[in-house]
Design a protein around this motif. Structure first.
Motif, short mmCIF file in Angstrom:
data_model
loop_
_atom_site.label_atom_id
_atom_site.label_comp_id
_atom_site.label_asym_id
_atom_site.label_seq_id
_atom_site.Cartn_x
_atom_site.Cartn_y
_atom_site.Cartn_z
N GLY A 216 0.77 -1.23 0.00
CA GLY A 216 0.00 0.00 0.00
C GLY A 216 0.80 1.28 0.00
N GLN A 217 2.11 1.19 0.18
CA GLN A 217 2.98 2.36 0.17
C GLN A 217 3.83 2.31 -1.08
N LEU A 218 3.55 3.16 -2.06
CA LEU A 218 4.23 3.07 -3.35
C LEU A 218 5.71 3.46 -3.31
N SER A 219 6.19 3.97 -2.21
CA SER A 219 7.60 4.35 -2.15
C SER A 219 8.48 3.11 -2.04
N ILE A 220 9.61 3.17 -2.77
CA ILE A 220 10.58 2.06 -2.72
C ILE A 220 11.94 2.64 -2.33
N GLY A 221 12.61 3.28 -3.28
CA GLY A 221 13.95 3.81 -3.03
C GLY A 221 14.01 4.88 -1.96
N SER A 222 12.97 5.70 -1.88
CA SER A 222 12.98 6.79 -0.89
C SER A 222 12.95 6.28 0.54
N VAL A 223 12.57 5.03 0.74
CA VAL A 223 12.59 4.42 2.07
C VAL A 223 13.60 3.26 2.10
N LEU A 224 14.57 3.35 1.19
CA LEU A 224 15.68 2.38 1.11
C LEU A 224 15.22 0.94 0.95
N ARG A 225 14.33 0.74 -0.01
CA ARG A 225 13.92 -0.61 -0.40
C ARG A 225 14.26 -0.81 -1.87
N THR A 226 14.54 -2.03 -2.23
CA THR A 226 14.80 -2.37 -3.62
C THR A 226 13.95 -3.59 -3.98
N VAL A 227 13.65 -3.74 -5.26
CA VAL A 227 12.86 -4.89 -5.70
C VAL A 227 13.57 -5.60 -6.85
N GLY A 228 13.34 -6.88 -6.91
CA GLY A 228 13.72 -7.71 -8.05
C GLY A 228 12.46 -8.46 -8.45
N LEU A 229 11.85 -8.09 -9.57
CA LEU A 229 10.53 -8.60 -9.92
C LEU A 229 10.48 -9.25 -11.29
N ARG A 230 9.62 -10.23 -11.40
CA ARG A 230 9.18 -10.72 -12.69
C ARG A 230 7.75 -10.22 -12.84
N PHE A 231 7.33 -10.01 -14.09
CA PHE A 231 5.97 -9.55 -14.31
C PHE A 231 5.35 -10.27 -15.50
N SER A 232 4.03 -10.31 -15.49
CA SER A 232 3.29 -10.80 -16.64
C SER A 232 2.14 -9.83 -16.90
N ILE A 233 1.76 -9.75 -18.17
CA ILE A 233 0.65 -8.90 -18.59
C ILE A 233 -0.26 -9.76 -19.44
N VAL A 234 -1.56 -9.73 -19.14
CA VAL A 234 -2.54 -10.50 -19.91
C VAL A 234 -3.69 -9.58 -20.29
N ARG A 235 -4.12 -9.67 -21.55
CA ARG A 235 -5.24 -8.87 -22.04
C ARG A 235 -6.26 -9.80 -22.68
#
Length: 142
Positions: free
Chosen positions: A83-102
């Motif tokens: 629920g908190q869109l901040s990542i780098g500003s609160v010293l968090r990093t992500v490594g993500l895979r994603f998929s998109i379906v339409r």
């Protein structure tokens, strides 16, 4: 209006994301997968939007398509960031895979198409080994 049980767009997005193989999707649906690692949520959005445009999932010249994709991405990001869109500003990093379906998950074609964005990976302090798993899903009508 009812969803077809075998046409659950969010379920298909998650299965595609988590499977090593391609998942069984309705033939008329479009999908793609990708990866992104960053401390900047704008880079996540850009990577997903670029993949969607390059793979013909959305037409970048049609505002409602990119707008629907954007809202699905933001909803999925809320899931991975709790629920908190901040990542780098609160010293968090992500490594993500994603998929998109339409596709259209409804019995009636008049209901139109929807888009789903699924995210899975790790989030945590920018120190290897201090991250944990995270998952998010966003679905929006086009």
């Amino acid at each position: 209006m009812s969803l077809q049980s075998d046409h659950r767009i969010g379920k298909h997005a998650m299965l595609l994301l988590l499977s090593e193989d391609e998942c069984n999707m309705p033939d008329c649906w479009k999908s793609c997968k990708g990866k992104v690692g960053t401390m900047d949520s704008q880079k996540i959005i850009a990577a997903i939007e670029t993949a969607a445009k390059n793979n013909g999932i959305v037409d970048g010249d049609i505002y409602r398509e990119t707008h629907a994709l954007y809202h699905a991405i933001i909803e999925a990001l809320h899931g991975i960031t709790r629920g908190q869109l901040s990542i780098g500003s609160v010293l968090r990093t992500v490594g993500l895979r994603f998929s998109i379906v339409r596709g259209n998950p409804y019995e009636k074609q008049q209901e139109g198409e929807w888009i789903a964005v699924a995210l899975y990976g790790t989030i945590g302090a920018p120190i290897k080994g201090l991250e944990h798993e995270t998952m998010g899903l966003g679905i929006n009508h086009i």
